[in-house]
Design a protein around this motif. Structure first.
Motif, mmCIF file in Angstrom:
data_model
loop_
_atom_site.group_PDB
_atom_site.id
_atom_site.type_symbol
_atom_site.label_atom_id
_atom_site.label_comp_id
_atom_site.label_asym_id
_atom_site.label_seq_id
_atom_site.Cartn_x
_atom_site.Cartn_y
_atom_site.Cartn_z
ATOM 1 N N TYR A 1 0.839 -1.196 0.000
ATOM 2 C CA TYR A 1 0.000 0.000 0.000
ATOM 3 C C TYR A 1 0.877 1.250 0.000
ATOM 4 O O TYR A 1 1.931 1.271 0.653
ATOM 5 N N PRO A 2 0.468 2.295 -0.747
ATOM 6 C CA PRO A 2 1.278 3.523 -0.824
ATOM 7 C C PRO A 2 1.603 4.121 0.539
ATOM 8 O O PRO A 2 2.667 4.712 0.724
ATOM 9 N N SER A 3 0.687 3.968 1.492
ATOM 10 C CA SER A 3 0.930 4.519 2.829
ATOM 11 C C SER A 3 1.886 3.656 3.651
ATOM 12 O O SER A 3 2.386 4.089 4.681
ATOM 13 N N ARG A 4 2.115 2.410 3.193
ATOM 14 C CA ARG A 4 3.035 1.498 3.903
ATOM 15 C C ARG A 4 3.948 0.830 2.878
ATOM 16 O O ARG A 4 3.891 -0.397 2.675
ATOM 17 N N PRO A 5 4.792 1.605 2.213
ATOM 18 C CA PRO A 5 5.574 1.056 1.098
ATOM 19 C C PRO A 5 6.557 -0.038 1.507
ATOM 20 O O PRO A 5 6.955 -0.850 0.669
ATOM 21 N N GLY A 6 6.941 -0.087 2.764
ATOM 22 C CA GLY A 6 7.914 -1.092 3.191
ATOM 23 C C GLY A 6 7.306 -2.404 3.630
ATOM 24 O O GLY A 6 8.023 -3.352 3.965
ATOM 25 N N VAL A 7 5.959 -2.486 3.637
ATOM 26 C CA VAL A 7 5.276 -3.693 4.108
ATOM 27 C C VAL A 7 4.551 -4.337 2.935
ATOM 28 O O VAL A 7 3.628 -3.742 2.366
ATOM 29 N N ALA A 8 4.953 -5.545 2.559
ATOM 30 C CA ALA A 8 4.351 -6.238 1.421
ATOM 31 C C ALA A 8 2.975 -6.776 1.802
ATOM 32 O O ALA A 8 2.841 -7.599 2.707
ATOM 33 N N ALA A 9 1.926 -6.281 1.117
ATOM 34 C CA ALA A 9 0.579 -6.808 1.334
ATOM 35 C C ALA A 9 0.391 -8.105 0.562
ATOM 36 O O ALA A 9 -0.278 -9.031 1.032
ATOM 37 N N LEU A 10 0.969 -8.155 -0.648
ATOM 38 C CA LEU A 10 1.004 -9.389 -1.441
ATOM 39 C C LEU A 10 2.442 -9.605 -1.896
ATOM 40 O O LEU A 10 3.097 -8.669 -2.368
ATOM 41 N N ASP A 11 2.888 -10.829 -1.790
ATOM 42 C CA ASP A 11 4.295 -11.132 -2.076
ATOM 43 C C ASP A 11 4.389 -12.323 -3.027
ATOM 44 O O ASP A 11 4.446 -13.481 -2.604
ATOM 45 N N GLY A 12 4.342 -12.027 -4.328
ATOM 46 C CA GLY A 12 4.486 -13.078 -5.335
ATOM 47 C C GLY A 12 3.282 -13.994 -5.425
ATOM 48 O O GLY A 12 3.433 -15.226 -5.470
ATOM 49 N N VAL A 13 2.077 -13.433 -5.504
ATOM 50 C CA VAL A 13 0.859 -14.239 -5.560
ATOM 51 C C VAL A 13 0.577 -14.692 -6.990
ATOM 52 O O VAL A 13 0.525 -13.885 -7.920
ATOM 53 N N ASN A 14 0.386 -15.986 -7.158
ATOM 54 C CA ASN A 14 -0.050 -16.577 -8.424
ATOM 55 C C ASN A 14 -1.368 -17.296 -8.164
ATOM 56 O O ASN A 14 -1.447 -18.164 -7.286
ATOM 57 N N LEU A 15 -2.393 -16.916 -8.897
ATOM 58 C CA LEU A 15 -3.723 -17.457 -8.621
ATOM 59 C C LEU A 15 -4.539 -17.454 -9.915
ATOM 60 O O LEU A 15 -4.512 -16.486 -10.673
ATOM 61 N N ARG A 16 -5.256 -18.552 -10.133
ATOM 62 C CA ARG A 16 -6.150 -18.629 -11.293
ATOM 63 C C ARG A 16 -7.518 -19.085 -10.792
ATOM 64 O O ARG A 16 -7.636 -20.136 -10.158
ATOM 65 N N ILE A 17 -8.531 -18.290 -11.051
ATOM 66 C CA ILE A 17 -9.903 -18.606 -10.664
ATOM 67 C C ILE A 17 -10.705 -18.838 -11.938
ATOM 68 O O ILE A 17 -10.815 -17.943 -12.787
ATOM 69 N N GLU A 18 -11.225 -20.037 -12.090
ATOM 70 C CA GLU A 18 -11.941 -20.403 -13.307
ATOM 71 C C GLU A 18 -13.307 -19.730 -13.362
ATOM 72 O O GLU A 18 -13.896 -19.421 -12.317
ATOM 73 N N PRO A 19 -13.846 -19.527 -14.549
ATOM 74 C CA PRO A 19 -15.191 -18.965 -14.666
ATOM 75 C C PRO A 19 -16.209 -19.832 -13.933
ATOM 76 O O PRO A 19 -16.215 -21.055 -14.076
ATOM 77 N N GLY A 20 -17.047 -19.193 -13.127
ATOM 78 C CA GLY A 20 -18.074 -19.912 -12.390
ATOM 79 C C GLY A 20 -17.586 -20.585 -11.136
ATOM 80 O O GLY A 20 -18.389 -21.176 -10.398
ATOM 81 N N GLU A 21 -16.296 -20.516 -10.830
ATOM 82 C CA GLU A 21 -15.750 -21.172 -9.651
ATOM 83 C C GLU A 21 -15.971 -20.304 -8.405
ATOM 84 O O GLU A 21 -15.894 -19.081 -8.460
ATOM 85 N N THR A 22 -16.247 -20.964 -7.278
ATOM 86 C CA THR A 22 -16.353 -20.274 -5.998
ATOM 87 C C THR A 22 -15.081 -20.539 -5.209
ATOM 88 O O THR A 22 -14.782 -21.685 -4.861
ATOM 89 N N VAL A 23 -14.333 -19.472 -4.947
ATOM 90 C CA VAL A 23 -13.058 -19.580 -4.252
ATOM 91 C C VAL A 23 -13.144 -18.788 -2.959
ATOM 92 O O VAL A 23 -13.561 -17.628 -2.963
ATOM 93 N N ALA A 24 -12.764 -19.423 -1.865
ATOM 94 C CA ALA A 24 -12.716 -18.745 -0.576
ATOM 95 C C ALA A 24 -11.272 -18.417 -0.234
ATOM 96 O O ALA A 24 -10.372 -19.219 -0.467
ATOM 97 N N VAL A 25 -11.064 -17.213 0.287
ATOM 98 C CA VAL A 25 -9.729 -16.780 0.696
ATOM 99 C C VAL A 25 -9.754 -16.593 2.208
ATOM 100 O O VAL A 25 -10.517 -15.773 2.725
ATOM 101 N N VAL A 26 -8.923 -17.366 2.906
ATOM 102 C CA VAL A 26 -8.915 -17.311 4.367
ATOM 103 C C VAL A 26 -7.491 -17.086 4.853
ATOM 104 O O VAL A 26 -6.524 -17.226 4.110
ATOM 105 N N GLY A 27 -7.393 -16.763 6.134
ATOM 106 C CA GLY A 27 -6.092 -16.530 6.736
ATOM 107 C C GLY A 27 -6.220 -15.550 7.878
ATOM 108 O O GLY A 27 -7.277 -14.925 8.072
#
Length: 599
Positions: free
Chosen positions: A363-389
């Protein structure tokens, strides 16, 4: 306790542009109304000319006051009255034209600034408080209205009176005019010296006003939290301190302006008295007539009044110049997210395939903190994907990047194989429905709040969406049903009711991509089951991304993405992830009392 008092924004570029010339930035808004401008200038010039002719008529009356020709004297008096009538009509016309022009231009400026700001990405509002933006749209445009609707025309009129008066003074008596000109440098010097100080104080005053507006806006929008933590007195003190600083800056500006006004008026009228004394001596010596002296005195008063008025208006123009700078800053604000010059088109129909390709983002306000670090993701059409953590893992960031509220620092995000940064934002966002973590309820009726999802929806479609979101029952129980006013930010509703309104809004949008960010977090168990059934039905045939802390809401997802510290650490179905005994299993054990509950 740390000092919570907000500080006024400082900007070196503002310091360099604090001059009257900044008002030139208003021309693009004035230009479309050239006819009004020319008509106002004509009326202004005509009234100035009439004002300059009036002393000549007075001179004729004075010089012929003792004449035996009564008809001639009557004629001069009639001419003076006629000139006064023309002056009254011209002044009224000038006022009407200039005031209308000012109101029209300021309305256009307000619309332009709001249109620009409403389209800026969230990163802009990480740097600028909403209260400051509102201050610029209201307070600063009011200053500009004062200038356009009054000050500029008065300034131009006084410039004409000054120039014309000086020329006619010279024509009346070159000797006395030369003596008047000796006073001019003494008048100009304090205007220049004190004017520079006033520019600085004017901008400081406006900065503190914006800071107080931001302070008040933040406190009032969070009034329940303020009261819950008995923070009222601290908030009062913080707002009072900022307001006092604004007053202090205004007081110093007013005192400086008062000094400048006093000095200018004293010097001008001292000079006029001196010149009048010399003129009276010339009349006694017979070198000029009484009428000439009266004419010269009137022109001298006109010129002196013009200088005094210009010194007064100069301060107003400086304040308006500062206000113009602040508004232009918003109009020209650089955004981190912009539409491409030649956007691509999404293939029709939109299928809803979403891909993240080695995405890195902070985020621009926190340039030194990685919000996403090398994310690779493919969501197929019509697929329901849950993101947890856990909190801060990057779940909501996924939702925000899909909508292109921010651009990744590197990598690519694609919708149906097309990079979203190559698309017009409106063009692809209309294919996305969102239920945010903090539901937004507008100060409107329940019907209009749901219709926000699709403005052309019928009442029947709105009610159908409300039923699907388990909102129909509580809406019909409101005093006016679907036409009940929900209050500012939905103060008439509970947290769960707000969330169901937001879900109904997303259902009504009927988009191929559905984003649910903690969509059921504020619901009771019964409402959650009802909404979950609606979401299950709604997600059929749609690409659905669900962000959730409560794992019970994501167990039926086609796939679960587990995130930690901006990385995807596991992917799979519920039972599969539990059996791996990783982060997901630990989260599941915390939420399910039997360790591995299954429905």
């Amino acid at each position: 306790m740390a000092d919570a008092t907000p500080k006024p924004a400082k900007n070196e570029e503002r310091e360099k542009s604090k001059k009257i010339g900044s008002l030139a930035a208003l021309w693009p808004f004035i230009a479309p109304y050239r006819f009004l401008v020319f008509a106002a200038l004509f009326a202004l010039t005509a009234t100035a000319c009439v004002s300059l002719v009036l002393p000549m008529a007075v001179r004729r009356v004075v010089d012929n006051f003792n004449t035996s020709d009564g008809a001639l004297l009557d004629l001069y008096f009639a001419a003076a009255l006629g000139i006064a009538g023309l002056l009254a009509l011209g002044t009224a016309l000038r006022y009407a034209l200039v005031t209308r022009l000012g109101e029209r231009v300021v309305a256009d400026i307000r619309k332009a600034v709001f249109a620009r700001v409403i389209g800026l990405s969230p990163s802009f509002f990480e740097r600028v408080m909403t209260g400051e933006v509102l201050s610029r749209i209201t307070t600063d445009t009011t200053l500009i209205l004062s200038v356009l609707g009054s000050s500029i025309s008065i300034a131009l009129r006084n410039v004409l009176l000054f120039v014309g008066g000086m020329m006619l003074m010279l024509f009346t008596s070159a000797k006395l005019t030369g003596m008047v000109l000796l006073i001019v440098p003494a008048v100009v010097v304090p205007i220049l010296v004190l004017g520079r100080k006033m520019r600085k104080l004017s901008r400081e005053n406006q900065d503190w006003i914006a800071a107080s507006s931001g302070n008040a806006s933040e406190a009032l929008l969070s009034v329940q939290t303020v009261q819950a933590f008995t923070h009222e007195e601290i908030s009062r003190n913080a707002f009072g301190e900022v307001t006092e600083k604004s007053f202090d800056a205004a007081r110093r500006r007013i005192w400086t302006r008062a000094q400048m006004t006093a000095i200018v008026i004293f010097l001008v009228f001292t000079g006029v008295v001196g010149v009048l004394w010399i003129g009276a001596t010339d009349v006694r010596n017979g070198s000029m007539s009484a009428g000439q002296l009266v004419q010269f005195v009137i022109y001298s008063v006109m010129v002196a009044g013009s200088v005094a008025a210009l010194s007064e208006i100069f301060g107003e123009l400086q304040r308006a110049a500062g206000a113009t700078e602040r508004l232009v800053e918003l109009l020209h604000a650089e955004d981190t997210v912009n539409d491409p010059a030649t956007p691509l088109a999404l293939p029709e129909p939109v299928r809803g395939e979403i891909t993240f390709e080695d995405v890195h983002f902070a985020y621009p306000s926190r340039p030194g903190v990685a919000a996403l670090d090398g994310v690779n993701l493919r969501i197929e059409p019509g697929e329901t994907v849950a993101v947890v953590g856990p909190s801060g893992a990057g779940k909501t960031t996924i939702i925000q990047l899909i909508q292109r509220f921010y651009d990744p620092d590197s990598g690519a995000i694609c919708l149906d194989g097309v990079r979203v940064d190559a698309l017009n934002r409106d063009a692809f966002r209309k294919h996305i429905a969102l239920v945010p973590q903090d539901p937004v309820i507008f100060a409107a009726s329940a019907r209009e709040n749901i219709r926000f999802g699709r403005p052309d929806a019928t009442d029947a479609e709105i009610e159908s969406a409300a039923k699907a979101a388990a909102a129909h029952e509580f809406i019909t129980a409101l005093p006016d049903g679907y036409d009940s006013w929900l209050g500012e930010r939905g103060v008439m509703l509970s947290g769960g009711q707000k969330q169901r309104i937001a879900i109904a809004r997303a259902i009504l949008r009927d988009a191929p991509v559905l984003l649910l960010d903690e969509a059921t977090s504020a619901l009771d168990a019964e409402s959650e089951r009802a909404v979950q059934r609606a979401v299950d039905e709604l997600s059929e045939g749609r690409t659905t991304v669900i962000v959730a802390h409560r794992l019970a809401t994501v167990k039926k997802a086609d796939r679960i993405i587990v995130m930690e510290q901006g990385r995807i650490v596991a992917t799979g179905a519920h039972d599969e992830l539990v059996s791996e005994d990783g982060l997901y299993a630990r989260l599941a054990r915390l939420q399910f009392t039997d360790g591995m509950a299954a429905e």
